[in-house]
Motif scaffolding. Structure first.
Motif, PDB file in Angstrom:
ATOM      1  N   ALA A 271      68.718   5.395  38.415  1.00  0.00           N
ATOM      2  CA  ALA A 271      70.173   5.295  38.983  1.00  0.00           C
ATOM      3  C   ALA A 271      70.740   4.257  38.024  1.00  0.00           C
ATOM      4  O   ALA A 271      72.070   4.318  38.095  1.00  0.00           O
ATOM      5  N   SER A 272      70.328   3.735  37.321  1.00  0.00           N
ATOM      6  CA  SER A 272      70.975   2.542  36.371  1.00  0.00           C
ATOM      7  C   SER A 272      71.365   3.287  35.117  1.00  0.00           C
ATOM      8  O   SER A 272      71.887   2.447  34.122  1.00  0.00           O
ATOM      9  N   GLY A 273      71.077   4.268  34.750  1.00  0.00           N
ATOM     10  CA  GLY A 273      71.029   4.852  33.541  1.00  0.00           C
ATOM     11  C   GLY A 273      72.386   5.764  33.052  1.00  0.00           C
ATOM     12  O   GLY A 273      73.255   5.885  34.143  1.00  0.00           O
ATOM     13  N   ASP A 274      72.462   6.048  31.903  1.00  0.00           N
ATOM     14  CA  ASP A 274      73.865   6.559  31.624  1.00  0.00           C
ATOM     15  C   ASP A 274      74.151   8.001  32.126  1.00  0.00           C
ATOM     16  O   ASP A 274      75.044   8.241  32.422  1.00  0.00           O
TER      17      ASP A 274
ATOM     18  N   GLU B 144      73.956   9.084  17.323  1.00  0.00           N
ATOM     19  CA  GLU B 144      74.607   8.060  18.277  1.00  0.00           C
ATOM     20  C   GLU B 144      73.517   6.816  18.622  1.00  0.00           C
ATOM     21  O   GLU B 144      72.934   6.548  17.686  1.00  0.00           O
ATOM     22  N   LEU B 145      73.223   6.597  19.685  1.00  0.00           N
ATOM     23  CA  LEU B 145      72.085   5.432  20.161  1.00  0.00           C
ATOM     24  C   LEU B 145      70.811   6.321  20.592  1.00  0.00           C
ATOM     25  O   LEU B 145      70.161   5.594  21.070  1.00  0.00           O
ATOM     26  N   ARG B 146      70.772   7.381  20.014  1.00  0.00           N
ATOM     27  CA  ARG B 146      69.514   8.324  20.825  1.00  0.00           C
ATOM     28  C   ARG B 146      68.620   8.298  19.653  1.00  0.00           C
ATOM     29  O   ARG B 146      67.776   9.329  19.765  1.00  0.00           O
ATOM     30  N   GLY B 147      68.798   7.629  18.415  1.00  0.00           N
ATOM     31  CA  GLY B 147      67.801   7.735  17.227  1.00  0.00           C
ATOM     32  C   GLY B 147      66.373   7.788  17.669  1.00  0.00           C
ATOM     33  O   GLY B 147      65.716   8.572  17.248  1.00  0.00           O
TER      34      GLY B 147
ATOM     35  N   ASN C   1      84.402   7.782   7.049  1.00  0.00           N
ATOM     36  CA  ASN C   1      82.907   7.817   6.449  1.00  0.00           C
ATOM     37  C   ASN C   1      81.889   7.674   7.417  1.00  0.00           C
ATOM     38  O   ASN C   1      82.107   6.963   8.517  1.00  0.00           O
ATOM     39  N   VAL C   2      80.823   8.760   7.708  1.00  0.00           N
ATOM     40  CA  VAL C   2      79.958   8.574   8.505  1.00  0.00           C
ATOM     41  C   VAL C   2      78.468   8.543   7.815  1.00  0.00           C
ATOM     42  O   VAL C   2      78.249   8.953   6.468  1.00  0.00           O
ATOM     43  N   PRO C   3      77.615   7.874   8.243  1.00  0.00           N
ATOM     44  CA  PRO C   3      76.324   7.399   7.570  1.00  0.00           C
ATOM     45  C   PRO C   3      75.388   8.621   7.796  1.00  0.00           C
ATOM     46  O   PRO C   3      75.448   9.692   8.481  1.00  0.00           O
ATOM     47  N   ALA C   4      74.302   8.639   6.760  1.00  0.00           N
ATOM     48  CA  ALA C   4      73.313   9.523   6.966  1.00  0.00           C
ATOM     49  C   ALA C   4      72.171   9.529   7.954  1.00  0.00           C
ATOM     50  O   ALA C   4      72.232   8.523   8.437  1.00  0.00           O
ATOM     51  N   TYR C   5      71.538  10.497   8.367  1.00  0.00           N
ATOM     52  CA  TYR C   5      70.737  10.561   9.404  1.00  0.00           C
ATOM     53  C   TYR C   5      69.676   9.420   9.355  1.00  0.00           C
ATOM     54  O   TYR C   5      69.434   8.676  10.130  1.00  0.00           O
ATOM     55  N   ARG C   6      69.099   9.451   8.056  1.00  0.00           N
ATOM     56  CA  ARG C   6      68.088   8.336   7.560  1.00  0.00           C
ATOM     57  C   ARG C   6      68.625   6.898   7.691  1.00  0.00           C
ATOM     58  O   ARG C   6      67.532   6.029   7.958  1.00  0.00           O
ATOM     59  N   THR C   7      69.563   6.688   7.909  1.00  0.00           N
ATOM     60  CA  THR C   7      70.353   5.198   8.108  1.00  0.00           C
ATOM     61  C   THR C   7      70.895   5.023   9.411  1.00  0.00           C
ATOM     62  O   THR C   7      71.238   4.169   9.814  1.00  0.00           O
ATOM     63  N   GLU C   8      70.676   6.103  10.333  1.00  0.00           N
ATOM     64  CA  GLU C   8      70.949   5.639  11.848  1.00  0.00           C
ATOM     65  C   GLU C   8      70.194   4.796  12.582  1.00  0.00           C
ATOM     66  O   GLU C   8      68.979   4.604  11.952  1.00  0.00           O
TER      67      GLU C   8
END
Length: 511
Positions: A23-26, A236-239, A313-320
């Motif tokens: 219940a406290s999640g996104d 995003e924040l799901r890496g 500019n957006v970063p590469a996946y491996r730098t997320e």
């Protein structure tokens, strides 16, 4: 969502207690609470209900009511009416506790009993598991242990489970075995929010409510089908989650194969219950799993590198964040599937999905065959494309049909003309979360838009051989596409083998 009740929803859901784990999640604050509020505003939530949130975060009933009041102001998709919301908040409760502790569930059982007594509720309870998949089996086991999954003639108990339904075929089967020890298949509602989207639901109406299309919905008239689910966002924040999942598990195994089955299924005997789900499973079972050499020939994987999207500019996946700097996880996939039955034999189904692509769009393209005899000359034939039907799922929901017409003038000059329909044509509407229909259907006991276990099993049988080959042969060229592009060049080569190309359509908005 319009101000009128959802199509086909003629009565409020059954009076019940709704229990949300996590219940406290996104997911709860961004999707579930706004969806429940929308149902209440549309008078589709029962007049008599209660909502109980369960999470490990410290709190109590009053603090929880304050929190959800703050959340709904931020994430509601329609204006919040104070009277409507105050009634919702008054019916909301909170249980704090560890999901591994039996005490948490004993507390929950007592809270449910209190809410039922306070609001004179029947024994109906809907449990929504908005938690990590590692807790699915444990939560259901604990619910069973305190008697909360036991149904009575006038008291149903239903459990909504979020994806992913397993990590592979073996784990999906193990999860189902765990769940079936404590609840029946009829109590399990495996949710796919994609099936709550208006345009996805409209696929069945479009196919079976219009006599002009179903007679030509087969291999004789259709040359190919494309399904594209493209995102401009990265992980995003799901890496941490995504790096152990990848796009095949995250999108193909559930969302895309479910949409494919709606496109390809036979007409059901009715539009509800197991009739639709039976036909969808038949489609998945007709998709033959690939042999290793077919995986190499008919699939493409990719991973995004750095790039530019919308001028930034957006970063590469491996730098997320939380991603392995040497990760071999795919963020893009394209593949060719074949449905081996009488309706679709030799018609390729091309699917692709990925992150950090050139546009945010989900669309289905039905490519029709050329007319068998072109009466207007070879030059005309070379300059016009075959008819195409495009179903736009998001962000602009609608349908486009490309036809041919003669330009005004003395000569035979033929051009392609798009016929567009958009949901905006229905007038102003308030955005929905995609969960309203699904929550409502669970409350009334309609499982049509939820995954049955045999469909989960069938979809894993399709993607598992692909994942096995990719695991055995790690990609050597990652990252292999620039953020802001349409993916690796190999995806274009894949579809060009049969003389086709990926299509990128946009609805032409009326002024």
């Amino acid at each position: 969502m319009s101000q009128q009740p959802l199509t086909g929803h003629e009565r409020p859901g059954d009076a019940c207690t709704i229990v949300i784990f996590g219940a406290s999640g996104d997911l709860t604050k961004r999707k579930l609470l706004p969806a429940l509020y929308n149902l209440k505003a549309l008078k589709l939530l029962p007049d008599n209900f209660a909502v109980i949130g369960v999470a490990v975060t410290d709190g109590n009933d009053e603090l929880y009511r304050q929190k959800i009041t703050s959340d709904i102001k931020e994430f509601a998709t329609r204006p919040v009416d104070d009277t409507c919301w105050n009634d919702f908040a008054a019916r909301s409760y909170y249980v704090q506790g560890d999901f591994n502790s039996q005490g948490t569930f004993e507390h929950l059982s007592a809270k449910i009993a209190d809410a039922q007594k306070t609001w004179n509720l029947p024994g109906n309870v809907l449990f929504y598991l908005a938690v990590s998949p590692t807790f699915f089996g444990k939560v259901v086991e604990q619910l069973h242990g305190v008697g909360l999954t036991t149904e009575a003639p006038n008291a149903w108990r239903r459990v909504i489970i979020e994806k992913p339904f397993g990590h592979d075929l073996a784990s999906a089967r193990a999860l189902n075995e765990d769940l079936s020890k404590h609840i029946n298949e009829s109590q399990i509602y495996r949710i796919d929010h994609y099936l709550g989207k208006e345009t996805v639901q409209n696929i069945m109406v479009f196919r079976f409510g219009n006599s002009v299309f179903e007679p030509i919905w087969n291999r004789r008239y259709i040359e190919y089908v494309q399904i594209t689910v493209a995102e401009q966002l990265g992980v995003e924040l799901r890496g941490g989650y995504y790096d152990h999942s990848g796009v095949v598990r995250d999108m193909v195994q559930n969302h895309i194969l479910s949409v494919l089955s709606l496109i390809a299924m036979e007409p059901p005997s009715s539009i509800s219950g197991d009739s639709v789900r039976n036909e969808k499973v038949k489609v998945l079972e007709a998709i033959r799993p690939m042999e290793p050499e077919e995986v190499l020939a008919n699939t493409v994987r990719g991973q995004y590198g750095a790039g530019i999207i919308d001028g930034k500019n957006v970063p590469a996946y491996r730098t997320e964040p939380d991603v392995d700097p040497n990760s071999n996880t795919e963020t893009f996939v394209a593949m060719k599937l074949e449905v081996d039955n009488w309706r679709w034999a030799e018609v390729p189904f091309y699917i692709r999905s990925g992150k950090r692509l050139a546009a945010h769009t989900t669309q289905i393209v039905i490519g029709f065959r050329r007319a068998p005899l072109m009466l207007f000359g070879q030059e005309v034939q070379n300059n016009i494309t075959p008819n195409r039907l495009v179903i736009h799922v998001q962000p602009d929901e609608g349908i486009t049909l490309d036809i041919h017409a003669k330009r005004p003038g003395p000569n035979i000059n033929i051009t392609n003309v798009p016929l567009d329909f958009t949901y905006a044509d229905f007038g102003e509407h308030t955005a929905a979360t995609g969960y309203e229909t699904l929550l409502y259907d669970c409350m009334v006991g309609d499982p049509t838009l939820f995954h049955r276990y045999d469909s989960v099993d069938a979809s894993w049988r399709i993607v598992n051989p692909i994942l096995d080959v990719w695991h055995a042969l790690p990609a050597r060229d990652f990252p292999n596409y620039e953020a802001g592009s349409w993916g690796p060049e190999a995806a274009d080569h894949l579809i060009q083998k049969t003389g086709h190309a990926w299509h990128h359509y946009q609805i032409q908005h009326k002024l």
